[in-house]
Write an enzyme that holds these catalytic residues in place. Structure first.
Site, short mmCIF file in Angstrom:
data_model
loop_
_atom_site.label_atom_id
_atom_site.label_comp_id
_atom_site.label_asym_id
_atom_site.label_seq_id
_atom_site.Cartn_x
_atom_site.Cartn_y
_atom_site.Cartn_z
N HIS A 168 0.83 -1.20 0.00
CA HIS A 168 0.00 0.00 0.00
C HIS A 168 0.87 1.25 0.00
O HIS A 168 2.10 1.17 -0.04
CB HIS A 168 -1.00 -0.03 1.15
CG HIS A 168 -0.38 -0.06 2.52
ND1 HIS A 168 0.40 0.94 3.02
CD2 HIS A 168 -0.44 -1.00 3.50
CE1 HIS A 168 0.80 0.65 4.25
NE2 HIS A 168 0.32 -0.54 4.56
N HIS A 213 4.00 1.47 2.34
CA HIS A 213 5.15 0.67 1.87
C HIS A 213 5.80 1.36 0.67
O HIS A 213 7.01 1.40 0.54
CB HIS A 213 4.70 -0.72 1.42
CG HIS A 213 3.97 -1.50 2.47
ND1 HIS A 213 2.77 -2.11 2.23
CD2 HIS A 213 4.27 -1.76 3.77
CE1 HIS A 213 2.36 -2.73 3.33
NE2 HIS A 213 3.25 -2.52 4.28
N HIS A 240 -4.03 -1.79 18.81
CA HIS A 240 -5.15 -2.51 18.20
C HIS A 240 -6.49 -2.34 18.93
O HIS A 240 -7.52 -2.78 18.44
CB HIS A 240 -4.82 -4.00 18.10
CG HIS A 240 -3.73 -4.29 17.12
ND1 HIS A 240 -2.40 -4.24 17.46
CD2 HIS A 240 -3.77 -4.59 15.80
CE1 HIS A 240 -1.67 -4.52 16.40
NE2 HIS A 240 -2.47 -4.71 15.37
N LYS A 243 -5.10 8.03 10.86
CA LYS A 243 -3.88 7.24 10.66
C LYS A 243 -4.23 6.12 9.68
O LYS A 243 -5.26 5.49 9.78
CB LYS A 243 -3.48 6.64 12.02
CG LYS A 243 -2.18 5.88 11.97
CD LYS A 243 -1.95 5.17 13.28
CE LYS A 243 -1.25 3.84 13.01
NZ LYS A 243 -1.15 2.99 14.16
O1 ME8 Z 1 6.51 -3.54 10.49
N1 ME8 Z 1 2.86 5.93 6.40
O2 ME8 Z 1 6.12 -4.53 8.45
P1 ME8 Z 1 4.88 -3.69 7.89
C1 ME8 Z 1 4.13 5.75 6.04
N2 ME8 Z 1 7.65 -6.57 9.11
N3 ME8 Z 1 4.73 4.54 6.00
C2 ME8 Z 1 4.02 3.47 6.36
C3 ME8 Z 1 2.68 3.58 6.76
C4 ME8 Z 1 2.10 4.90 6.78
N4 ME8 Z 1 0.86 5.13 7.13
N5 ME8 Z 1 2.23 2.35 7.04
C5 ME8 Z 1 3.25 1.49 6.82
C6 ME8 Z 1 6.72 -4.41 9.67
N6 ME8 Z 1 4.34 2.16 6.40
C7 ME8 Z 1 7.82 -5.43 9.92
C8 ME8 Z 1 9.16 -4.77 9.65
S1 ME8 Z 1 11.84 -4.82 9.46
C9 ME8 Z 1 13.09 -5.76 10.04
C10 ME8 Z 1 10.36 -5.65 9.90
C11 ME8 Z 1 5.64 1.57 6.03
O3 ME8 Z 1 4.42 -4.42 6.70
C12 ME8 Z 1 6.74 2.08 6.93
O4 ME8 Z 1 7.97 1.86 6.32
O5 ME8 Z 1 3.91 -3.42 8.98
C13 ME8 Z 1 6.59 1.15 8.13
O6 ME8 Z 1 7.72 1.19 8.98
C14 ME8 Z 1 6.42 -0.16 7.41
O7 ME8 Z 1 5.60 0.16 6.26
C15 ME8 Z 1 5.76 -1.26 8.24
O8 ME8 Z 1 5.54 -2.35 7.40
#
Ligand code: ME8
Length: 660
Positions: A17, A20, A145, A294
């Site tokens: 999304h 990411h 959550h 958010k």
């Molecule tokens: O946390 N705005 O994976 P995840 C900006 N697997 N960036 C965002 C966002 C938002 N609203 N939502 C998500 C994980 N992101 C773990 C990480 S690393 C060793 C393991 C982005 O799929 C942002 O980079 O939940 C956030 O840190 C990441 O997606 C979380 O991805």
């Protein structure tokens, strides 16, 4: 110097999304910037595939965790190339190359005495995959959550985070740019003022089997965060991989604020415990919000936001994300804002410059970039380019893509203005001014070529197209403007082509009632499929510097000074019944009393989108009654062709700030 950049590895429990895409695109932009500056780079992304979350998502989809992870991981892998993201590797935590490294890492920290077996009872949130202390819960619920965690008591292995707390505090305090921007560094140091609890390193297989078995007890799998963080070194082939030796010392991780703690606390301590060097920087950005809330993966609009890249093109999408978000702070995403930026920065500023420059070279120099002698203006010109380069470079080096873009757009603005001032169409009429004309045209070509190079990290397709039109080889992008200028061809004609960014017109006569920000409405927008007819250089230039300007009567500065313009902050906004045009607002001008102001913007803005905005207010306008309401000021707006945009300060200065 080398640079190793990483994104988080994303969970495979949701489709890719906007969030990411942002982190991944920003890393691509930084990687490209480093390439442009001549550094060696390595860029890693991937997927995080173990743990409860994935098991639950797979069960819902009625497939095995492995099948599920395969499917979603493939979606992530396929999501990046269409956004012009070029990674060097894509790691999956289910790959043997990763699992072997995790096993080895665990053995190492265990042999050093940092692992012990113990019993722990606590409130476990499956969504977060972690235990919460009583203190961390909000009204007994998980703060993220809003669900009631399960009380889980079990025997597990623990990793001695606490033993390294003082070391970590000292490490962060000595390195001001280890965690950046500063706000997040302070947050981490604040967190470290409380005693650290040891990290529960395992999950018993009786409860979870979808993970990497720990080498010292086959009844347990590794906690998903301990497994996931190691991806940053497993992908480089730790411990003996060539890539590891080459790139690990140059590592910087980029994440959003949601996963600050594992990256700023667990990971450096894990590295220290295993005897590895610590990464160089942790770059932390804020959240994209959609419609003020958010973003959450359960809301489809975050995925839909990603579809804006298909609708408007990957370059404009990348530009919008990089230009709109101040790195570190939260930002609002909306299609309207994207279209506004597209029209203002890409269609008007950059697109117009390219169009005018190439059209004028065709018209006044037969399409060839003239040879020219150095003239007096060159000194100033080179100084300006040096300034642009140094602001651009230092912005990128401090992880501020927005700042770098602002520096480039200053140069774009300068060149657009210089066309108006130099008026090549007038110089062309006087044969004695040929040298001057040639110098002006050549500098225009040089400026455009350099801008092409500077935008390449963010707008790679546009950069390549600009260089193609100028007859330059796009494999030679660099930050060195003198080297670029020496490659400009003088012997063959350049290409004047269709506008790079045809304006997106908001269709007229549409119902301009409230729009949903999440759902793209193609019927609201008309993207010309055919570029507008190319105007001649002169008519285009006249459009930017209207001849009418000179016929307006002039005013003295003292006249202007009678006008009191200040920054206002909109506190409330509402529709006025019986009026299609007007909105009623309460606006703070930093005075003891707020003001009521009515403005004719109802067709262009939804009231709720205006709340919190900074605007420019004419403060000393005599009050007037509109629809029975006394309006105590006027908001300034620009309008053309049925569009309207409220003026706002470039950065959020406080209400009451004077405008002069
Ligand atoms: O946390 N705005 O994976 P995840 C900006 N697997 N960036 C965002 C966002 C938002 N609203 N939502 C998500 C994980 N992101 C773990 C990480 S690393 C060793 C393991 C982005 O799929 C942002 O980079 O939940 C956030 O840190 C990441 O997606 C979380 O991805």
């Amino acid at each position: 110097m080398r640079h190793y950049l990483t994104t988080p590895i994303y969970y495979v429990n949701a489709r890719p999304h906007l969030g990411h895409a942002y982190t991944t695109i920003i890393n691509d932009i930084l990687t490209r910037f480093h390439k442009l500056a001549g550094y060696e780079t390595y860029f890693l992304t991937g997927t995080d595939e173990h743990g409860d979350k994935i098991v639950q998502a797979a069960a819902q989809a009625n497939v095995s965790p492995k099948e599920y992870a395969d499917q979603i991981s493939a979606l992530f892998r396929a999501a990046w190339p269409p956004l012009s993201v070029e990674t060097d590797d894509f790691i999956r935590t289910t790959e043997p190359r990763h699992q072997n490294v995790v096993t080895r890492f665990l053995d190492l920290v265990n042999s050093k005495g940092d692992v012990y077996f113990g019993e722990y009872g606590g409130h476990y949130c499956f969504g977060c995959e972690r235990f919460y202390t009583e203190k961390e819960l909000v009204d007994g619920l998980c703060p993220d959550h809003q669900t009631k965690p399960d009380f889980v008591s079990e025997k597990n292995y623990f990793f001695r985070l606490s033993a390294y707390q003082d070391w970590l505090i000292d490490y962060i305090e000595k390195r001001p740019d280890f965690i950046r921007p500063e706000g997040y560094r302070s947050e981490v140091l604040g967190f470290l003022r409380e005693p650290l609890e040891d990290l529960c390193l395992t999950r018993p297989k009786s409860r979870l089997t979808w993970g990497i078995t720990v080498p010292f007890d086959s009844n347990f799998v590794t906690y998903v965060w301990f497994d996931a963080l190691i991806n940053y070194v497993s992908a480089l082939g730790w411990p003996d991989g060539e890539l590891f030796a080459k790139f690990w010392p140059a590592a910087q991780h980029t994440i959003a604020k949601d996963i600050l703690k594992p990256h700023a606390i667990f990971w450096p301590i894990m590295l220290k415990a295993a005897g590895l060097p610590i990464y160089r920087h942790l770059n932390v950005h804020g959240y994209w919000r959609i419609g003020q809330s958010k973003m959450s993966k359960s809301v489809g609009n975050v995925v839909e936001a990603l579809s804006m890249a298909d609708k408007y093109g990957s370059d404009p999408f990348r530009y919008f994300l990089a230009r709109e978000m101040s790195f570190g702070l939260d930002s609002d995403f909306s299609e309207d804002r994207l279209v506004d930026r597209y029209n203002a920065d890409l269609a008007n500023d950059l697109g117009n410059l390219c169009q005018r420059a190439t059209a004028m070279l065709v018209k006044f120099s037969g399409g060839r970039i003239p040879w020219r002698l150095a003239d007096a203006a060159d000194v100033e010109w080179r100084k300006r380019l040096e300034r642009t380069r140094s602001t651009y470079e230092s912005a990128f080096l401090s992880f501020n893509p927005k700042g770098a873009l602002i520096a480039v757009w200053e140069l774009v603005g300068y060149l657009n203005k210089s066309v108006d001032l130099e008026a090549p169409w007038a110089l062309a009429k006087d044969p004695l001014k040929k040298d001057h004309l040639d110098a002006v045209l050549a500098r225009l070509a040089e400026g455009l070529a350099y801008i092409g190079a500077l935008i390449w990290p963010v707008l790679p397709k546009t950069a390549t197209e600009i260089w193609r039109r100028l007859g330059l080889n796009p494999n030679r992008f660099s930050l060195d403007f003198a080297a670029i200028f020496s490659q400009l061809p003088h012997d063959r004609p350049l290409i004047a082509d269709a506008p790079l960014f045809p304006r997106i017109e908001v269709a007229k006569g549409q119902d301009s009632g409230p729009k949903s920000e999440s759902a793209p409405k193609s019927q609201d927008l008309k993207k010309p499929t055919k570029p507008a007819e190319e105007p001649s250089a002169v008519s285009q230039a006249q459009k930017v510097a209207p001849a009418a300007a000179s016929s307006l009567s002039q005013i003295a500065l003292s006249d202007f000074q009678k006008i009191q313009l200040v920054v206002g902050e909109i506190l409330t906004a509402e529709a006025i019944s019986g009026s299609e045009k007007l909105l009623k607002m309460t606006v703070s001008l930093g005075e003891a009393q707020t003001r009521t102001i009515c403005a004719g913007v109802a067709k262009f803005y939804r009231p709720q989108d205006l709340v919190g905005r900074r605007v420019v207010v004419l403060a000393n306008l005599a009050p007037a009654k509109l629809m029975g309401i006394v309006s105590q000021g006027m908001l300034l707006a620009a309008s053309q062709d049925g569009q309207l945009a409220l003026l706002a300060p470039d950065s959020p200065l406080p209400a009451g700030a004077k405008i002069s």
